[in-house]
Design an enzyme around this catalytic site. Structure first.
Site, PDB file in Angstrom:
ATOM      1  N   ARG A  26       3.411   9.793   2.129  1.00  0.00           N
ATOM      2  CA  ARG A  26       2.908  10.238   3.437  1.00  0.00           C
ATOM      3  C   ARG A  26       3.832   9.776   4.556  1.00  0.00           C
ATOM      4  O   ARG A  26       4.364   8.680   4.554  1.00  0.00           O
ATOM      5  CB  ARG A  26       1.502   9.673   3.667  1.00  0.00           C
ATOM      6  CG  ARG A  26       1.045   9.846   5.114  1.00  0.00           C
ATOM      7  CD  ARG A  26      -0.423   9.580   5.308  1.00  0.00           C
ATOM      8  NE  ARG A  26      -0.887   8.376   4.654  1.00  0.00           N
ATOM      9  CZ  ARG A  26      -2.153   8.114   4.427  1.00  0.00           C
ATOM     10  NH1 ARG A  26      -3.086   8.971   4.775  1.00  0.00           N
ATOM     11  NH2 ARG A  26      -2.501   6.995   3.835  1.00  0.00           N
ATOM     12  N   ARG A  78       3.021   4.469   7.072  1.00  0.00           N
ATOM     13  CA  ARG A  78       1.984   3.529   7.459  1.00  0.00           C
ATOM     14  C   ARG A  78       2.215   2.199   6.752  1.00  0.00           C
ATOM     15  O   ARG A  78       2.646   2.179   5.608  1.00  0.00           O
ATOM     16  CB  ARG A  78       0.618   4.101   7.064  1.00  0.00           C
ATOM     17  CG  ARG A  78      -0.179   4.580   8.245  1.00  0.00           C
ATOM     18  CD  ARG A  78      -1.384   5.367   7.855  1.00  0.00           C
ATOM     19  NE  ARG A  78      -2.327   4.644   7.014  1.00  0.00           N
ATOM     20  CZ  ARG A  78      -3.495   5.138   6.630  1.00  0.00           C
ATOM     21  NH1 ARG A  78      -3.850   6.355   7.011  1.00  0.00           N
ATOM     22  NH2 ARG A  78      -4.296   4.449   5.863  1.00  0.00           N
ATOM     23  N   ARG A 124      -6.542  -0.514  -2.082  1.00  0.00           N
ATOM     24  CA  ARG A 124      -7.474   0.319  -1.300  1.00  0.00           C
ATOM     25  C   ARG A 124      -8.303   1.214  -2.215  1.00  0.00           C
ATOM     26  O   ARG A 124      -9.481   1.454  -1.954  1.00  0.00           O
ATOM     27  CB  ARG A 124      -6.697   1.162  -0.289  1.00  0.00           C
ATOM     28  CG  ARG A 124      -6.242   0.350   0.936  1.00  0.00           C
ATOM     29  CD  ARG A 124      -5.083   0.987   1.674  1.00  0.00           C
ATOM     30  NE  ARG A 124      -5.322   2.346   2.088  1.00  0.00           N
ATOM     31  CZ  ARG A 124      -4.375   3.230   2.343  1.00  0.00           C
ATOM     32  NH1 ARG A 124      -3.096   2.865   2.245  1.00  0.00           N
ATOM     33  NH2 ARG A 124      -4.670   4.442   2.696  1.00  0.00           N
ATOM     34  N   ARG A 184     -18.216   3.579   5.155  1.00  0.00           N
ATOM     35  CA  ARG A 184     -17.432   3.215   3.980  1.00  0.00           C
ATOM     36  C   ARG A 184     -18.154   2.219   3.095  1.00  0.00           C
ATOM     37  O   ARG A 184     -17.623   1.828   2.060  1.00  0.00           O
ATOM     38  CB  ARG A 184     -16.159   2.558   4.472  1.00  0.00           C
ATOM     39  CG  ARG A 184     -14.901   3.311   4.134  1.00  0.00           C
ATOM     40  CD  ARG A 184     -13.789   2.493   4.749  1.00  0.00           C
ATOM     41  NE  ARG A 184     -12.515   2.800   4.246  1.00  0.00           N
ATOM     42  CZ  ARG A 184     -11.683   3.680   4.808  1.00  0.00           C
ATOM     43  NH1 ARG A 184     -12.054   4.392   5.846  1.00  0.00           N
ATOM     44  NH2 ARG A 184     -10.490   3.845   4.315  1.00  0.00           N
ATOM     45  N   LYS A 222      -8.415  13.465   3.794  1.00  0.00           N
ATOM     46  CA  LYS A 222      -9.453  13.511   4.833  1.00  0.00           C
ATOM     47  C   LYS A 222      -8.845  13.830   6.196  1.00  0.00           C
ATOM     48  O   LYS A 222      -9.297  14.726   6.897  1.00  0.00           O
ATOM     49  CB  LYS A 222     -10.201  12.165   4.913  1.00  0.00           C
ATOM     50  CG  LYS A 222     -10.909  11.766   3.625  1.00  0.00           C
ATOM     51  CD  LYS A 222     -11.689  10.465   3.780  1.00  0.00           C
ATOM     52  CE  LYS A 222     -10.838   9.240   4.071  1.00  0.00           C
ATOM     53  NZ  LYS A 222      -9.894   8.880   2.993  1.00  0.00           N
TER      54      LYS A 222
HETATM   55  P1  AP5 Z   1      -4.319  12.253   4.385  1.00  0.00           P
HETATM   56  O1  AP5 Z   1      -4.965  13.469   4.931  1.00  0.00           O
HETATM   57  O2  AP5 Z   1      -3.564  11.385   5.308  1.00  0.00           O
HETATM   58  O3  AP5 Z   1      -5.383  11.403   3.513  1.00  0.00           O
HETATM   59  P2  AP5 Z   1      -6.630  10.526   3.948  1.00  0.00           P
HETATM   60  O4  AP5 Z   1      -7.754  10.867   3.052  1.00  0.00           O
HETATM   61  O5  AP5 Z   1      -6.858  10.619   5.414  1.00  0.00           O
HETATM   62  O6  AP5 Z   1      -6.073   9.099   3.522  1.00  0.00           O
HETATM   63  P3  AP5 Z   1      -6.094   7.721   4.295  1.00  0.00           P
HETATM   64  O7  AP5 Z   1      -5.097   6.848   3.604  1.00  0.00           O
HETATM   65  O8  AP5 Z   1      -5.980   7.904   5.756  1.00  0.00           O
HETATM   66  O9  AP5 Z   1      -7.496   7.204   3.948  1.00  0.00           O
HETATM   67  P4  AP5 Z   1      -8.009   5.790   4.063  1.00  0.00           P
HETATM   68  O10 AP5 Z   1      -9.440   6.037   3.985  1.00  0.00           O
HETATM   69  O11 AP5 Z   1      -7.456   4.821   3.099  1.00  0.00           O
HETATM   70  O12 AP5 Z   1      -7.383   5.266   5.461  1.00  0.00           O
HETATM   71  P5  AP5 Z   1      -8.048   4.988   6.870  1.00  0.00           P
HETATM   72  O13 AP5 Z   1      -7.030   5.257   7.884  1.00  0.00           O
HETATM   73  O14 AP5 Z   1      -9.352   5.655   6.974  1.00  0.00           O
HETATM   74  O15 AP5 Z   1      -3.361  12.730   3.180  1.00  0.00           O
HETATM   75  C1  AP5 Z   1      -2.596  11.804   2.436  1.00  0.00           C
HETATM   76  C2  AP5 Z   1      -1.237  12.434   2.085  1.00  0.00           C
HETATM   77  O16 AP5 Z   1      -1.441  13.518   1.161  1.00  0.00           O
HETATM   78  C3  AP5 Z   1      -0.511  13.046   3.292  1.00  0.00           C
HETATM   79  O17 AP5 Z   1       0.863  12.818   3.146  1.00  0.00           O
HETATM   80  C4  AP5 Z   1      -0.837  14.541   3.212  1.00  0.00           C
HETATM   81  O18 AP5 Z   1       0.197  15.334   3.755  1.00  0.00           O
HETATM   82  C5  AP5 Z   1      -0.976  14.755   1.714  1.00  0.00           C
HETATM   83  N1  AP5 Z   1      -1.980  15.770   1.358  1.00  0.00           N
HETATM   84  C6  AP5 Z   1      -3.183  15.965   1.968  1.00  0.00           C
HETATM   85  N2  AP5 Z   1      -3.864  16.968   1.366  1.00  0.00           N
HETATM   86  C7  AP5 Z   1      -3.072  17.410   0.345  1.00  0.00           C
HETATM   87  C8  AP5 Z   1      -3.223  18.431  -0.651  1.00  0.00           C
HETATM   88  N3  AP5 Z   1      -4.330  19.197  -0.701  1.00  0.00           N
HETATM   89  N4  AP5 Z   1      -2.222  18.600  -1.544  1.00  0.00           N
HETATM   90  C9  AP5 Z   1      -1.095  17.813  -1.485  1.00  0.00           C
HETATM   91  N5  AP5 Z   1      -0.908  16.845  -0.571  1.00  0.00           N
HETATM   92  C10 AP5 Z   1      -1.874  16.635   0.341  1.00  0.00           C
HETATM   93  O19 AP5 Z   1      -8.303   3.423   6.774  1.00  0.00           O
HETATM   94  C11 AP5 Z   1      -7.253   2.508   6.747  1.00  0.00           C
HETATM   95  C12 AP5 Z   1      -7.799   1.100   6.739  1.00  0.00           C
HETATM   96  O20 AP5 Z   1      -8.567   0.857   7.934  1.00  0.00           O
HETATM   97  C13 AP5 Z   1      -8.745   0.743   5.589  1.00  0.00           C
HETATM   98  O21 AP5 Z   1      -8.046   0.348   4.444  1.00  0.00           O
HETATM   99  C14 AP5 Z   1      -9.567  -0.382   6.215  1.00  0.00           C
HETATM  100  O22 AP5 Z   1      -8.861  -1.578   6.196  1.00  0.00           O
HETATM  101  C15 AP5 Z   1      -9.710   0.066   7.661  1.00  0.00           C
HETATM  102  N6  AP5 Z   1     -10.912   0.885   7.869  1.00  0.00           N
HETATM  103  C16 AP5 Z   1     -10.964   2.177   8.300  1.00  0.00           C
HETATM  104  N7  AP5 Z   1     -12.224   2.611   8.370  1.00  0.00           N
HETATM  105  C17 AP5 Z   1     -13.008   1.580   7.985  1.00  0.00           C
HETATM  106  C18 AP5 Z   1     -14.421   1.416   7.818  1.00  0.00           C
HETATM  107  N8  AP5 Z   1     -15.293   2.415   8.076  1.00  0.00           N
HETATM  108  N9  AP5 Z   1     -14.877   0.214   7.390  1.00  0.00           N
HETATM  109  C19 AP5 Z   1     -14.029  -0.801   7.144  1.00  0.00           C
HETATM  110  N10 AP5 Z   1     -12.689  -0.720   7.251  1.00  0.00           N
HETATM  111  C20 AP5 Z   1     -12.172   0.469   7.669  1.00  0.00           C
HETATM  112 MG    MG Z   2      -6.762   9.282   7.049  1.00  0.00          MG
END
Ligand code: AP5
Ligand code: MG
Ligand code: ZN
Length: 214
Positions: A127, A160, A171, A88, A13
């Site tokens: 990552r 991270r 997660r 979410r 994402k």
């Molecule tokens: P990346 O693009 O970083 O993936 P992502 O989908 O953004 O993954 P996240 O881990 O950020 O998602 P998340 O939803 O768990 O975390 P968030 O920060 O939102 O890509 C991942 C890796 O793959 C990278 O190394 C990249 O280079 C590689 N890659 C990407 N595309 C690729 C491809 N096509 N091929 C190969 N490799 C590829 O949330 C974190 C925490 O915050 C949650 O756990 C929760 O505690 C809290 N939180 C955030 N939002 C909320 C909410 N709305 N409600 C409640 N809690 C929340």
């Molecule tokens: Mg992300």
């Protein structure tokens, strides 16, 4: 363009978000990034959020909704925005609908980035992020030119705190229980597009543009 990026942890994402916001000149609103910034700055919100994030659990809906509601009132969201990692839960999605109704606007598309469960752990564990400029890399799939160093700003790359194998698995579990129902939620509204997230990063982006008619 008003967009939502939906998908499991590690689906890509954030990676796609940076290309999408550049293309459409809209702000990137990542609730995860907002929490990480608050943790770094040691705010009360950061302290509260950290308790949940470190365990791979969701931060309570009330906290998250209030933050997004405020953010959407800012001037730069007037002509559109990209929500990454929000909503979410169904509760968050319903709250967002109310906020948008008050603003007299609606979501154009929800982009669901689909990746097999097995792949997600490898993506998250490998990552590397730049805390200075926010760029994201992967040791195998998207390595920086110089190991451990950000291509964009030269800062040292970091992992991270929630990218350990155990926390990522939790997660993913939380995603399946709490977030996956949103696929149905947005499908019923006929604004959902599902993109194969297991292709090269550039091909995923191309498919997103096609789905958006751009
Ligand atoms: P990346 O693009 O970083 O993936 P992502 O989908 O953004 O993954 P996240 O881990 O950020 O998602 P998340 O939803 O768990 O975390 P968030 O920060 O939102 O890509 C991942 C890796 O793959 C990278 O190394 C990249 O280079 C590689 N890659 C990407 N595309 C690729 C491809 N096509 N091929 C190969 N490799 C590829 O949330 C974190 C925490 O915050 C949650 O756990 C929760 O505690 C809290 N939180 C955030 N939002 C909320 C909410 N709305 N409600 C409640 N809690 C929340
Ligand atoms: Mg992300
Ligand atoms: Zn950087």
């Amino acid at each position: 363009m008003r967009l939502i990026l939906l998908g499991p942890p590690g689906a890509g994402k954030g990676t796609q978000a940076s290309s999408i916001v550049e293309k459409f000149a809209i702000p990137h609103i990542s609730t995860g990034d907002i929490f990480r910034k608050n943790i770094k700055e040691g705010t009360d919100l950061g302290k509260k959020a950290k308790e949940y994030m470190d365990q791979g659990l969701l931060v309570p809906d009330e906290l998250v909704v209030a933050i997004v509601e405020d953010r959407l009132q800012e001037q730069d969201c007037k002509n559109g925005f990209l929500l990454d990692g929000f909503p979410r839960t169904v509760k968050q999605a319903e709250a967002l609908d109310q906020v948008l109704a008050k603003m007299n606007v609606a979501i154009d598309k929800t982009i669901n980035v689909d990746v097999d469960k097995e792949m997600l752990v490898e993506r998250a564990v490998g990552r590397r992020i730049c805390k200075s400029c926010g760029a994201t890399f992967h040791v195998k799939f998207n390595p920086p030119q110089k190991e451990g160093v950000c291509d964009k700003c030269g800062e040292t790359l970091q992992q991270r705190a929630d990218d350990t194998k155990e926390t990522v698995s939790r997660r993913i579990e939380v995603y399946l229980n709490e977030t996956q129902p949103l696929i149905d939620y947005y499908n019923k509204k006929q604004i959902l597009v599902t993109i194969d997230g297991q292709q090269e990063i550039s091909k995923v982006f191309k498919d997103i543009l096609t789905a958006l008619g751009a």
